[in-house]
Design an enzyme around this catalytic site. Structure first.
Site, PDB file in Angstrom:
ATOM      1  N   ASP A   1      -0.151   3.973   7.921  1.00 36.11           N
ATOM      2  CA  ASP A   1      -0.621   2.795   7.185  1.00 36.11           C
ATOM      3  C   ASP A   1      -2.087   2.972   6.753  1.00 36.11           C
ATOM      4  O   ASP A   1      -2.438   2.735   5.598  1.00 36.11           O
ATOM      5  CB  ASP A   1      -0.462   1.556   8.076  1.00 36.11           C
ATOM      6  CG  ASP A   1      -1.014   0.307   7.418  1.00 36.11           C
ATOM      7  OD1 ASP A   1      -0.396  -0.180   6.449  1.00 36.11           O
ATOM      8  OD2 ASP A   1      -2.075  -0.179   7.864  1.00 36.11           O
TER       9      ASP A   1
ATOM     10  N   GLY B   1      -2.353 -10.647   8.367  1.00 38.09           N
ATOM     11  CA  GLY B   1      -2.093 -12.052   8.644  1.00 38.09           C
ATOM     12  C   GLY B   1      -1.752 -12.786   7.362  1.00 38.09           C
ATOM     13  O   GLY B   1      -2.116 -12.367   6.262  1.00 38.09           O
TER      14      GLY B   1
ATOM     15  N   LYS C   1      -3.851   3.331   2.847  1.00 41.16           N
ATOM     16  CA  LYS C   1      -4.985   2.539   2.366  1.00 41.16           C
ATOM     17  C   LYS C   1      -6.160   3.421   1.955  1.00 41.16           C
ATOM     18  O   LYS C   1      -6.796   3.178   0.926  1.00 41.16           O
ATOM     19  CB  LYS C   1      -5.405   1.537   3.443  1.00 41.16           C
ATOM     20  CG  LYS C   1      -4.339   0.462   3.692  1.00 41.16           C
ATOM     21  CD  LYS C   1      -4.632  -0.323   4.968  1.00 41.16           C
ATOM     22  CE  LYS C   1      -3.575  -1.374   5.250  1.00 41.16           C
ATOM     23  NZ  LYS C   1      -3.665  -1.884   6.646  1.00 41.16           N
TER      24      LYS C   1
ATOM     25  N   LYS D   1       0.823  -1.224   0.000  1.00 40.88           N
ATOM     26  CA  LYS D   1       0.000   0.000   0.000  1.00 40.88           C
ATOM     27  C   LYS D   1       0.847   1.259   0.000  1.00 40.88           C
ATOM     28  O   LYS D   1       0.479   2.257  -0.596  1.00 40.88           O
ATOM     29  CB  LYS D   1      -0.945   0.045   1.196  1.00 40.88           C
ATOM     30  CG  LYS D   1      -0.311  -0.366   2.497  1.00 40.88           C
ATOM     31  CD  LYS D   1      -0.904  -1.668   2.913  1.00 40.88           C
ATOM     32  CE  LYS D   1      -0.120  -2.408   3.940  1.00 40.88           C
ATOM     33  NZ  LYS D   1      -0.513  -3.813   4.003  1.00 40.88           N
TER      34      LYS D   1
END
Lengths: 446, 446
Positions: A201, A304, A205, A105
């Site tokens: 972060d 994950g 996004k 991203k």
């Protein structure tokens, strides 16, 4: 037909998850895609670990360029991360005529326009479902599922680390620093958590989602980004008492009245009854408001190994379907045709419209509330609710002798942020205001 | 390039919504699709009303076959509903080489296999995002977004009418019949609400999702379908006290242990803390569990003119992109390649595994609980929780003289349904059980 050949750059958590999912579900994926998908080559500096993960059937190299140079490779997956090497390799892969899948991203939010232009010119796809909200197919929903709509706004919990921390702060009544340490111990926060806790972060996004929603170039440098490091347990508790939860939201909003787009990340009060307010722990959720569909919400694991791999492999299947097709049959990278992007400006934060939660530590004297509400009224800011509580909560300075400090909590209606900043400066200057005023934006999301 | 030409069969609520959305957002949709999309012809028995909706620029006819016969029409939208005429027209449109978009879940759940086979043979697409959960792009999520996954189960609130009724029953403590009348008055339930309240509509939708998730043909006749007409306010209240909400769920589950698939619709206790338990009113939500991605949830409006139109138009854009492409580049109708569908059987309800909520109206005598728990133990059904309340709740028969009726609520752990049916018959035969035992399935959804 021979399986489509994939080269993997970087086999860390997500890379090994991708290898595992592709291997475990290869029969089912082939039943859907109509063709096998095979990771034929892996580049990683740690070739020993890479070899241990992929076994003997896969070529392992230390040099990513060997993957890009391999004419047998159809698709390159970039899972190195960061801006520098990743960018060079992605551009080289495109130049070599490879389709690219990436979860990066940061790279796309900053250099996306350049990368997508290069891919378009070369006739290859750059797919990035994994870059936003992990396993949730939100890019596909925005680019294809909601394509009939004028998107009005998007608001998302798109960083699991901070949502975990906020959930713990609320559940246990703890302050930020304590919970961060626990999150690091549990592996929910990294040793250097800056990108997460400072909102960077999430900013990456929401920048990508904003471009797709509104047909504008990616421009992370215009985003207003605040993290959760200054949040205090007291404010989470007061918000709760007022029927709200505090979430770190990435928000982007069409503002036709101002001829621009809002693009921002910050802690936000959200009504407790909204579904997104009940998204707990490391989970992600994105709310999208479209003019035809109304409110939709997408929820799932935002990070994950295997959740992210789920998105990477979905991109591989899309490319497997479309890589021999006329590029006109593909969905444009940013949802809108490349020649149809507009340069609608991102509005400065002073022009953003929100409502506010304010907490003022004030001396318990007659007339204090009146002076404060007068300032708000002078700035055309109307009040939705007021809560007064005995002070000593939070981190305010000690009150002067003879004064009993009181916490005064005010919820306002919507206002232009610039006006609120002026009002805040005047309120802060009052001698009866004893500590820095806490101000947190509030969104009704309806 | 000339806009793609669309013919609309049936311009009721969804049809006029589709016309409105396409007209209002045509510039934005063209910016995305790279080509205009134009409703050029409308067939409706009520040509006067149709003309009033679409104005002068569109050809209006009473005969749907005139649309199908028109060589200028590329895509036919079927919004007539029902099994009979709609099926004939869809098959004729396919035979004429038209792509088809439909919102008709009943048609697809019953005749889908035949329709998809004909479309495949003719090389045209039949798109049906609007058939399940209205504006939520759940078909796209299942077919494409989650394509990396072995789907484990799906559970959805996929009928807004019944969810509205259940929400009202809980909020206001009212019984089913009272709320149904209110729902009809407000337009949330139709004059003949049978398909909704008996679970048939949800059954159609979960049948379609099941086929896509597991790569099996659509087979509504194998689905186990129960509605909400027998639900009592007392059970909603008791469920609440035990930390559960009752929702009408469409559920489909892979059961590798039994070599089959569960496919069922029924009222279900769901833990109140699950996101889906908090989906209120006429909203829809679908939870999908995949082996890689884990739990994901999709939420939005499941009905209404523009939410459904949002899905119809998304299908139009997909077809506009792909209609000249090699059929191999398209996503298969049921997610899996036509020659890769399996004939995994749908399990009979007796083989389904769930836990249960039981309410027994019993005489308040010593030993009653012991006799009941003994029966459960003899059937290997273990108990999760027991609640005992003074009776007179619910609709049980009046207790015999000298006996004080008591409500005994039992939550069980998971069991095979057939075993529970045997235990229920034995418990029902006990003289101390004074009324028909209420039994509602329970799912933890984790």
């Amino acid at each position: 037909m021979k399986p489509i050949q994939v080269g993997l750059l970087g086999i860390g958590t997500v890379g090994s998850g991708t290898f595992k999912v592709l291997t475990r579900n290869q029969a089912e994926i082939r039943r859907r895609a109509g063709r096998g998908i095979e990771i034929a080559m892996v580049a990683d500096l740690d070739t020993v670990r890479a070899r241990a993960i992929v076994g003997e059937g896969v070529e392992v190299v230390a040099d990513a360029r060997a993957v890009i140079a391999n004419p047998a490779i159809d698709i390159v997956i970039e899972l190195i991360g960061g801006y520098t090497i990743a960018k060079t390799l992605v551009m080289e892969a495109i130049a070599a005529g490879k389709h690219v899948v990436t979860a990066n991203k940061a790279l796309l939010a900053v250099h996306g326009s350049e990368i997508f232009a290069a891919a378009h010119a070369k006739g290859v796809m750059v797919a990035f479902e994994a870059a936003v909200a992990g396993g949730i197919p939100i890019i596909k929903a925005l680019r294809e599922g909601l394509t009939a709509n004028r998107i009005e706004w998007i608001a998302g919990i798109i960083n699991g680390t901070t949502n975990f921390i906020l959930s713990e702060m609320r559940d246990k009544g703890l302050d930020f620093g304590v919970v961060l340490k626990e999150a690091q111990r549990l592996g929910y926060a990294e040793a250097d958590p800056t990108f997460d806790i400072e909102g960077v972060d999430a900013g990456h996004k929401v920048t990508i989602m904003s471009a797709i929603a509104f047909g504008v170039p990616v421009q992370f440098d215009k985003a207003h980004v605040e993290g959760i490091t200054k949040l205090q347990a007291a404010d989470i508790r007061y918000a709760e008492q007022l029927g709200y939860r505090i979430k770190l939201l990435g928000i982007t909003k069409r503002r036709d009245d101002a001829g621009g787009i809002e693009l921002r990340v910050h802690p936000t009060l959200v009504p407790a009854k909204r579904l997104i307010a009940n998204v707990e722990g490391a989970m992600n959720a994105v709310v999208v408001q479209g003019d035809a569909v109304g409110t939709t919400l997408y929820y799932g694991k935002g990070a994950g190994a295997e959740p992210t791999a789920s998105a990477v492999v979905a991109d591989l299947v899309d490319i497997t379907r479309l890589h021999t097709a006329d590029p006109d049959h593909r969905v444009p990278h940013l949802a809108f045709q490349p020649d149809e992007l507009h340069d609608t400006p991102i509005l400065p934060i002073a022009q953003v419209i929100t409502s506010f939660y304010l907490r003022l530590q004030v001396a318990d004297q007659t007339g204090v509330l009146s002076r404060i509400t007068t300032i708000l009224a002078e700035h055309d800011i109307s009040i939705d609710a007021v809560l007064q509580r005995p002070g000593a909560e939070g981190a305010g300075q000690v009150a002067a002798e003879g004064e009993k400090p009181t916490d005064l909590i005010i919820l306002t209606h919507e206002t232009v942020e610039g006006r609120m900043r002026e009002a805040l400066a005047k309120m802060q200057a009052l001698p009866t205001v004893l500590a820095p005023i806490v101000n947190i934006r509030k969104e009704e999301l309806n």
